[in-house]
Write a protein that holds these residues in place. Sequence first.
Motif, PDB file in Angstrom:
ATOM      1  N   THR A 267       0.835  -1.206   0.000  1.00  0.00           N
ATOM      2  CA  THR A 267       0.000   0.000   0.000  1.00  0.00           C
ATOM      3  C   THR A 267       0.865   1.250   0.000  1.00  0.00           C
ATOM      4  O   THR A 267       0.595   2.227  -0.716  1.00  0.00           O
ATOM      5  N   LEU A 268       1.926   1.212   0.795  1.00  0.00           N
ATOM      6  CA  LEU A 268       2.859   2.341   0.852  1.00  0.00           C
ATOM      7  C   LEU A 268       3.508   2.592  -0.506  1.00  0.00           C
ATOM      8  O   LEU A 268       3.572   3.743  -0.971  1.00  0.00           O
ATOM      9  N   CYS A 269       3.984   1.544  -1.132  1.00  0.00           N
ATOM     10  CA  CYS A 269       4.645   1.682  -2.437  1.00  0.00           C
ATOM     11  C   CYS A 269       3.693   2.271  -3.481  1.00  0.00           C
ATOM     12  O   CYS A 269       4.079   3.152  -4.261  1.00  0.00           O
ATOM     13  N   ASP A 270       2.443   1.785  -3.485  1.00  0.00           N
ATOM     14  CA  ASP A 270       1.462   2.282  -4.444  1.00  0.00           C
ATOM     15  C   ASP A 270       1.165   3.760  -4.214  1.00  0.00           C
ATOM     16  O   ASP A 270       1.096   4.556  -5.171  1.00  0.00           O
ATOM     17  N   PHE A 271       1.021   4.124  -2.940  1.00  0.00           N
ATOM     18  CA  PHE A 271       0.680   5.506  -2.621  1.00  0.00           C
ATOM     19  C   PHE A 271       1.826   6.458  -2.962  1.00  0.00           C
ATOM     20  O   PHE A 271       1.613   7.563  -3.465  1.00  0.00           O
TER      21      PHE A 271
END
Length: 611
Positions: A267-271
């Motif tokens: 989720t962090l990488c996508d955001f």
Amino acid sequence: MFEHSVKVPRHYKVAANIFKKVSTEGGSVKTLLYDDKLRHFRTNVLYALITETIKHADDIDKIFENCSLVTNEPRLDLWLAKVLTAELLFGKKALPGKSKPEQTILSYKDQFEKYTADHQEDLKTEVVRRPRYVRINTNLLTTSDAIGAFQEEGYRFIRCTSGSYDDYLKQIQGLTEYDFTQDYHVKTVFVFSAGTKLHEHDLYLENKIILQDKATALAVHLLAPPPGSVVMDMCAAPGMKATQLAAYMRNEGKIYAVERNEKRYQTLCDFVAKTGSKCVQTIHKDALEIRRGDYDDVEYVLLDPSCSGSGMEFCVHNYIEEARLAKLTSLQEKFLKHAMNAFPNAKRIVYSTCSLFPEENERVITNVVKTSRVKWRVQDVKELLKGQWNNFGSGMYGSMGTRCLYARQESDYTSGFFLAVIDKDPKYFDKNNDAGNDKEDDEDKLQTNKSKSKSMEDVSEGGEEIVKPKRKKKKDRNPVVETNDIDPEVDSVVEEVPKKKKKRKRENKTDIDERCTRDSNEPNVDETEITLRVCEDTQVVSKKKRKNAIEEECNETVEVEGRKNKKKRKKQNDEAGLEVNNQDLDDAGGRNKKKRKKQKLDKDISKESED
């Protein structure tokens, strides 16, 4: 009959599961939503359902108790029942499905409505209405362009008051449906009236605006890393603060965003990718596993560890089990200690939680800062905000507690939040630099001492090496030279010797005089040899720089004294009519020897006269 084959709509089951975790374990609803990674659901729908249930949790408990639902329906999942009841009474006012749990709740609908009508005053209906906070993602959109975009849609921009913080609080409470203003502290945050719907807005879908509460945005505002800095976000997912840091630093520098959980890491990488945060480097790792030397370039640290979540907008409980609170506190202290020790070049740490319990906040700060090996100082947040804030930490934890900040729902119109700014003592950096310089100086001194020890290998006139006293005997390193005739310059050197050494000087003088007398009485002893012995004895206690000069002075004195004594003895011998050979004259070395020879001559003359 209920049809058991009909399943409960999945979003109700997911909402019930998250509601249970928040109620029993604490934490953030949004965080749990990201953990579940429900991409096929609209998270805003789930979020609204869960928060509505949390908001009316106490009312629902009273309704269930009045209707004896728990007793009558033992097989019904209590958490799911609360979610369905919230939807029926406070949400959509209907349940679309035909599953058994839904039909069970619908069967109590009349009783629920009757109770709510009779006990409106007892039910919890008053809720603090918080404004809608929106952070402009300046990586993709400027604040001026954002203002223009909202104005084109019919919103009216109201300039933020130039008065006090209290004036600002009154201003945002007076915002109407289509008004918005700029935040008093964080200028990239806009404030809309409560209930403004932006989940479907184009700017939100394009990640140009972020729905982020002001309280969490304060952490980055107070960390304040300049462009080009190196920052560590130790608990980064879902990435709100990490991407805000990138925008704050204008994508110049480096931000290490660390996350341990695999799903949250994705989720962090996508955001990070969606928000254009190019300077953010994501790290899939437990922050506690980072060791000193791994990221020594880090200058600023942002730490937002796991907490009870008691300050969240819709908190289910105002208490927490002591065992769980103690476990959380221990983990938070461990994180903070690690942040202080793992990054040697760190200048500032911002510690924050979404908890209102002092055990997770002021107590953690005071316990860790007081026991830290490196000197850290808790900054006064009131000063950093130029006095424009109202809620601070408790005085029961001393001055450190009062230097911290709280954001409270009822007075600051934000989510509940705690924040502390901790700076490293600047003297620590100076001390490290001085330590390095001192080490170089010590090496230079050692090399110089070695050179000096080599240069002090002096040799006497006869070519023999003079034995030096051991360095440990410091009193032998400041020698005193005793001669009968010495120049005033040497005298001045002798007078500078401390009083304690004068006694030793007199003792040396007596020993030398006795040795001179003994040597003078020995036959075939040259005066020059006697004088050299005297000089050798005095050289052991002489100063190095004046040694050669003193030796020459001694030799000249002995030669002059020897010539005078020789002339006197010749004159006396001529008067007595005796001839003394030159060898005897040469052997005369001092006054005592002269006296003995005279006495011997007198005896010989007396004897010859008698004969």
